[in-house]
Scaffold this active site. Sequence first.
Site, PDB file in Angstrom:
ATOM      1  NE  ARG A  48      37.572  37.133  47.303  1.00  0.00           N
ATOM      2  CZ  ARG A  48      38.480  36.391  46.719  1.00  0.00           C
ATOM      3  NH1 ARG A  48      38.229  35.121  46.428  1.00  0.00           N
ATOM      4  NH2 ARG A  48      39.655  36.857  46.396  1.00  0.00           N
ATOM      5  CB  ALA A  50      38.789  40.623  39.031  1.00  0.00           C
ATOM      6  CG  ASP A 239      40.939  43.115  41.752  1.00  0.00           C
ATOM      7  OD1 ASP A 239      41.953  42.722  42.347  1.00  0.00           O
ATOM      8  OD2 ASP A 239      39.802  42.654  41.968  1.00  0.00           O
TER       9      ASP A 239
HETATM   10  O1  MRU Z   1      38.656  42.207  47.440  1.00  0.00           O
HETATM   11  P1  MRU Z   1      38.769  40.922  46.665  1.00  0.00           P
HETATM   12  O2  MRU Z   1      38.872  39.709  47.524  1.00  0.00           O
HETATM   13  O3  MRU Z   1      37.679  40.809  45.625  1.00  0.00           O
HETATM   14  O4  MRU Z   1      40.139  41.082  45.894  1.00  0.00           O
HETATM   15  C1  MRU Z   1      40.576  40.060  45.051  1.00  0.00           C
HETATM   16  C2  MRU Z   1      41.908  40.287  44.470  1.00  0.00           C
HETATM   17  O5  MRU Z   1      42.548  41.293  44.682  1.00  0.00           O
HETATM   18  C3  MRU Z   1      42.407  39.239  43.524  1.00  0.00           C
HETATM   19  O6  MRU Z   1      43.790  39.129  43.592  1.00  0.00           O
HETATM   20  C4  MRU Z   1      41.998  39.651  42.107  1.00  0.00           C
HETATM   21  O7  MRU Z   1      40.621  39.848  42.043  1.00  0.00           O
HETATM   22  C5  MRU Z   1      42.406  38.648  41.103  1.00  0.00           C
HETATM   23  S1  MRU Z   1      41.322  37.238  41.189  1.00  0.00           S
HETATM   24  C6  MRU Z   1      41.743  36.101  40.044  1.00  0.00           C
END
Ligand code: MRU
Length: 368
Positions: A48, A50, A239
Amino acid sequence: MRGRRPILRTAEGAVEIIDQTELPHRGVIARLDGLEDAAEAIETMRVRGAPLIGATAAYGVALAMRREASDAALEAACARLIRTRPTAVNLAWALDEMRARLTALPIEARAEAAMRAADAIAEDDVAICSAIGDHGLSIFREILTRKPAGATLNVLTHCNAGRLACVEWGTATAPIYKAFAAGLPIHVWVDETRPRNQGASLTSWELGERGVPHTVVPDNAGGHLMQHGLVDVVVVGTDRTTARGDVCNKIGTYLKALAAHDTGVPFYVALPSPTIDFRLGDGVAEIPIEERAGEEVSHMRGATEDGRIETVRIVPEGARVANYGFDVTPARLITGLITERGVVKADRASLVSAFPEAARAAGLTVVG
Ligand code: MRU
């Protein structure tokens, strides 16, 4: 597990991931054997964050191409992967990149080229995050000059925008790791990040792995900490960031931005360019917000004192729950976007001027 990348291609050519649903209690490595494994890993959040979602999707395409590399197979792979999670735009970006690099090639050259393209996407992410770290470090140094000599820099972060969410470094954590390596006195407030606890489970785990001083706090604590001068700077990930600088990140980010705005604490977003969506303007109206299973809210997973991993219900049986994965922080609340090309204002002109080629590719008119 120590320092191991959350996705990597082994010497034998296998694609392996750290299964993040098992952290922080167990270090489990899983192998992705094909497209379906990659799609499932993204859907279930074994991977998980982004940038890592983008890299995994690229490897998913590459694994599909090993089985069949026709145009139809390429399109089917992209169609399967794009359905996995809706919010992080890195997914669509990585699939577009893979299409662009593969479609012009003869079918027999695609399998090998696809793996190399996925490797390149992963390596680019490492370079982007490292550059974000350098620019963020300058901000940290500048803030420290305004504090008494020897004082500690207190950074607050939300969710996990760390090395586990990327290929290395992380986005929001890159300046933290660089500051720590440079010997700056640094301490990180880690929001637990309900409902999936990416802060408590993942950010705390990776900061601990590297010895970075940190404290996990409940999500509700940030405002109080800021009111009492205990936070010098907030740094979060994203994201999807729109052309006008609205930032979509893990649910709860907006509340931190509001508190930071009210208390005068600088609020920065670490933004790799593949996370910019120049096609969108108004983030609140236009960004698709993922809604996930209610069990993530109604249940909690953790380790018992004797080491068993158990899941327990924390709401009355049958209680109705809602699980929105992300929220949008409007550009006006953001002090700056820390990109690989420097710190950029959260507005259209600044983003377009920093990334004219991406803006042009999205159909924006770019002067100059
Ligand atoms: O639901 P997730 O764990 O994939 O959400 C991740 C986030 O919100 C992070 O802050 C975002 O992807 C930035 S990662 C460098």
